[in-house]
Write an enzyme that holds these catalytic residues in place. Sequence first.
Site, PDB file in Angstrom:
ATOM      1  N   VAL A  84       0.813  -1.219   0.000  1.00  0.00           N
ATOM      2  CA  VAL A  84       0.000   0.000   0.000  1.00  0.00           C
ATOM      3  C   VAL A  84       0.846   1.268   0.000  1.00  0.00           C
ATOM      4  O   VAL A  84       0.341   2.353  -0.265  1.00  0.00           O
ATOM      5  CB  VAL A  84      -0.978   0.033   1.200  1.00  0.00           C
ATOM      6  CG1 VAL A  84      -2.107  -0.956   1.017  1.00  0.00           C
ATOM      7  CG2 VAL A  84      -0.255  -0.237   2.505  1.00  0.00           C
ATOM      8  N   LYS A  85       2.120   1.157   0.361  1.00  0.00           N
ATOM      9  CA  LYS A  85       3.057   2.284   0.343  1.00  0.00           C
ATOM     10  C   LYS A  85       2.487   3.522   1.034  1.00  0.00           C
ATOM     11  O   LYS A  85       2.570   4.641   0.522  1.00  0.00           O
ATOM     12  CB  LYS A  85       3.470   2.621  -1.099  1.00  0.00           C
ATOM     13  CG  LYS A  85       4.185   1.474  -1.806  1.00  0.00           C
ATOM     14  CD  LYS A  85       4.624   1.873  -3.203  1.00  0.00           C
ATOM     15  CE  LYS A  85       5.410   0.778  -3.882  1.00  0.00           C
ATOM     16  NZ  LYS A  85       4.567  -0.392  -4.248  1.00  0.00           N
ATOM     17  N   ARG A  86       1.938   3.327   2.236  1.00  0.00           N
ATOM     18  CA  ARG A  86       1.375   4.442   2.978  1.00  0.00           C
ATOM     19  C   ARG A  86       2.483   5.313   3.562  1.00  0.00           C
ATOM     20  O   ARG A  86       3.553   4.819   3.935  1.00  0.00           O
ATOM     21  CB  ARG A  86       0.474   3.942   4.104  1.00  0.00           C
ATOM     22  CG  ARG A  86      -0.694   3.074   3.680  1.00  0.00           C
ATOM     23  CD  ARG A  86      -1.612   3.782   2.714  1.00  0.00           C
ATOM     24  NE  ARG A  86      -2.852   3.040   2.531  1.00  0.00           N
ATOM     25  CZ  ARG A  86      -3.581   3.088   1.430  1.00  0.00           C
ATOM     26  NH1 ARG A  86      -3.196   3.840   0.413  1.00  0.00           N
ATOM     27  NH2 ARG A  86      -4.700   2.401   1.331  1.00  0.00           N
TER      28      ARG A  86
END
Length: 281
Positions: free
Chosen positions: A99-101
Amino acid sequence: MSAPARAFGARLREAVETRGRIVVGIDPHASLLQDWGLEDTPEGLAAFSRVALDAVAEEVCAIKPQSAFFERHGSAGVAVLEELLEAARARGVLSILDVKRGDIGSTMAAYAEAHLLPGAPGEADAITLSPYLGTGSLDPAVRLATEHGKGLFLLALTSNPDGPQVQHALTGGHTPVAREIARHAEESGSGEPGEWGSVGLVVGATVGDAYRSLGLDRAAPSAPLLAPGFGAQGAGPAQMREVFDDNAGHVLVSWSRGVLSVGPDPARLKARVQELREQYS
């Protein structure tokens, strides 16, 4: 009173020792759905995800769904992702949700609760995070992951060609940004002596000697290494030693299209993963 959650790093290492180091990215590109004879709809996503998980569940250390390919279908696509994550838990397969938050304060905490809190609809075993608002911005996720036996993978040396503009740059203390991220991962996630940490790094298998020349190997010796770039992007078994050297044993070899393109026949998907397990053992 419930027992403390087992550390993600220990669970991941056990999965690698049992099932090998291949991670399969479940990435339902529109073109892949078409190749599989499926519609680019939530129903197509669901069928794709079920077949992929059933085929690889016993052969991989983890699956890595790319959230964007589900999110583009709105709430119905997110529901399919949630069902996939739940099915993986039921099968005893670790999930690394890509998700590369990255955010700060209460927003970062909310992202962490969405995916790291047990019982959350989008619960995964680990998630990918972007540390480029400062490593301290990740603290809410680190705290929640530590409390609940979850894992994090911080983007450190990515395989895209523009990554070095930021990742190789020197901080005010003349330390490469990527090495500072690695140092933070080691401090935040290191486990018992000799164990894998629960905060790992994303390091592309196409970064050449940067992992070693920038000192990430020394800064984070216990961190598991999620390595994209194998297969379609050109990396192969030789890069295990060329890129990661003495830390090659910590590498999770991430494949997506190079596996999924042989579907939808489950037998062919399973055979492909078994072939890769042998190549990267």
